[in-house]
Design a protein around this motif. Sequence first.
Motif, PDB file in Angstrom:
ATOM      1  N   TRP A 141       0.622  -1.210   0.221  1.00 42.36           N
ATOM      2  CA  TRP A 141       0.125   0.037   0.116  1.00 42.36           C
ATOM      3  C   TRP A 141       0.905   1.659  -0.356  1.00 42.36           C
ATOM      4  CZ3 TRP A 141      -0.883   4.215   3.059  1.00 42.36           C
ATOM      5  CH2 TRP A 141      -1.630   4.704   3.116  1.00 42.36           C
ATOM      6  N   PRO A 142       0.652   2.211  -0.853  1.00 43.56           N
ATOM      7  CA  PRO A 142      -0.766   2.175  -1.559  1.00 43.56           C
ATOM      8  C   PRO A 142      -0.280   1.514  -2.734  1.00 43.56           C
ATOM      9  CG  PRO A 142      -0.145   4.361  -1.316  1.00 43.56           C
ATOM     10  CD  PRO A 142       1.004   3.692  -0.452  1.00 43.56           C
ATOM     11  N   ASN A 143       1.146   1.796  -3.789  1.00 43.19           N
ATOM     12  CA  ASN A 143       1.150   2.068  -4.909  1.00 43.19           C
ATOM     13  C   ASN A 143       1.915   1.161  -5.456  1.00 43.19           C
ATOM     14  OD1 ASN A 143       3.349   3.035  -3.851  1.00 43.19           O
ATOM     15  ND2 ASN A 143       2.413   5.698  -5.542  1.00 43.19           N
ATOM     16  N   ASP A 144       3.289  -0.006  -4.253  1.00 42.66           N
ATOM     17  CA  ASP A 144       4.159  -0.325  -4.783  1.00 42.66           C
ATOM     18  C   ASP A 144       3.763  -1.797  -5.372  1.00 42.66           C
ATOM     19  OD1 ASP A 144       5.697   1.878  -4.975  1.00 42.66           O
ATOM     20  OD2 ASP A 144       6.137   1.404  -3.437  1.00 42.66           O
ATOM     21  N   LEU A 145       4.191  -2.500  -6.158  1.00 36.50           N
ATOM     22  CA  LEU A 145       4.204  -3.655  -7.172  1.00 36.50           C
ATOM     23  C   LEU A 145       5.622  -4.035  -6.332  1.00 36.50           C
ATOM     24  CD1 LEU A 145       3.534  -2.898  -9.303  1.00 36.50           C
ATOM     25  CD2 LEU A 145       2.148  -5.395  -9.403  1.00 36.50           C
ATOM     26  N   ASP A 236      -0.765  -8.159   0.204  1.00 41.44           N
ATOM     27  CA  ASP A 236      -1.429  -7.425   0.621  1.00 41.44           C
ATOM     28  C   ASP A 236       0.005  -7.903   1.514  1.00 41.44           C
ATOM     29  OD1 ASP A 236      -0.903  -5.376   3.190  1.00 41.44           O
ATOM     30  OD2 ASP A 236      -2.811  -5.442   3.513  1.00 41.44           O
ATOM     31  N   VAL A 237       1.145  -6.985   1.064  1.00 39.88           N
ATOM     32  CA  VAL A 237       2.403  -7.412   2.125  1.00 39.88           C
ATOM     33  C   VAL A 237       2.957  -6.678   2.971  1.00 39.88           C
ATOM     34  CG1 VAL A 237       3.973  -8.259  -0.381  1.00 39.88           C
ATOM     35  CG2 VAL A 237       3.731  -5.543   0.829  1.00 39.88           C
ATOM     36  N   LEU A 264      -0.180  -1.571  14.049  1.00 40.06           N
ATOM     37  CA  LEU A 264      -0.013  -3.164  12.926  1.00 40.06           C
ATOM     38  C   LEU A 264      -1.381  -3.184  11.952  1.00 40.06           C
ATOM     39  CD1 LEU A 264       1.277  -5.659  13.777  1.00 40.06           C
ATOM     40  CD2 LEU A 264      -1.224  -6.677  14.674  1.00 40.06           C
ATOM     41  N   ALA A 265      -0.885  -3.502  11.104  1.00 35.20           N
ATOM     42  CA  ALA A 265      -1.536  -3.195   9.067  1.00 35.20           C
ATOM     43  C   ALA A 265      -2.183  -4.745   9.833  1.00 35.20           C
ATOM     44  CB  ALA A 265      -0.700  -3.514   8.511  1.00 35.20           C
TER      45      ALA A 265
END
Length: 297
Positions: A141-145, A236-237, A264-265
């Motif tokens: 999040w928000p925009n990386d691969l 989601d990493v 904590l995500a």
Amino acid sequence: MQDTAQALATVVADLNGAAEAIWLATQSFCPALSLEVLPQCASTNTVLMDRGRQGDTQTTLVVAAEQTAGRGRRGRQWLAHPGQTLTFSLGIALNLDQVPGGGSALSLAVGLAVADALDAGMASFASATGLAPHRPMGLKWPNDLWIDGRKLGGILIEACPAPGLPASQRWVVIGIGLNVQGTPSAPEATCLIRPDQAALTIGQVWQWVAPTLIRRVQAFERHGFAPLQEAYARRDVLLGQQIGLWSTPGQSPGDGYPPNQIGLAQGVDTFGALVVHTDQGQQTWSSGDVSVRPRPN
């Protein structure tokens, strides 16, 4: 100099072949699509943003064999090497303000579309070449691969009003940068393949990604991000990670500034915001830079 020119011409020819295949693949759902292959430009996003401001809002894909001043989020530079890095942009008019989450949620939907297309393309490529299949793409999040904890590419979305569009619509430019092969200059980056593994061109990758991207953006405008939430969670990493948020302009994780918040995500919500458990309770973060933080001993 001649060798450099010939190499660039080879990349342009590869992209022109891919453009024809993309045009054929998209006729059923985007018949008015325009495609342009540029030998060189400063930024494909800048090209399309300038056109939108002048009232040229036909749905358009622009790809560059060489990009000299590519931009990432928050004005950062995105380095692109001919034949090694795929850099392209999609310009499309969207009712973005009417979609829950707007541009922030669109970034997640775009990342998911690109990840799905790359996984499918690489599976077919591995089968044809005998390569070992790579692990599924991750999304940060928000925009990386990401692949295996390293950045493969990024997404930059820009939007503005445009002459001739209804007040409810925006001219939206979606920029994609992907490291296809070679040796990335940054230690935290990676590529789809190494040059010694097999021959994979940026045109092939563009051909995998572009039709899926257009179809998914059209679906996002109709349905928003909510139908994609579960699929995003599988990639989601950050999920379950201790993370920090840098939300002050001009400050980022790599500049030595402390994070504005830590938590904590716990995934993303239906609007594309990051859900985080903090000392102040559960919060949603909708903008800023996020980095994984070391867990305390």
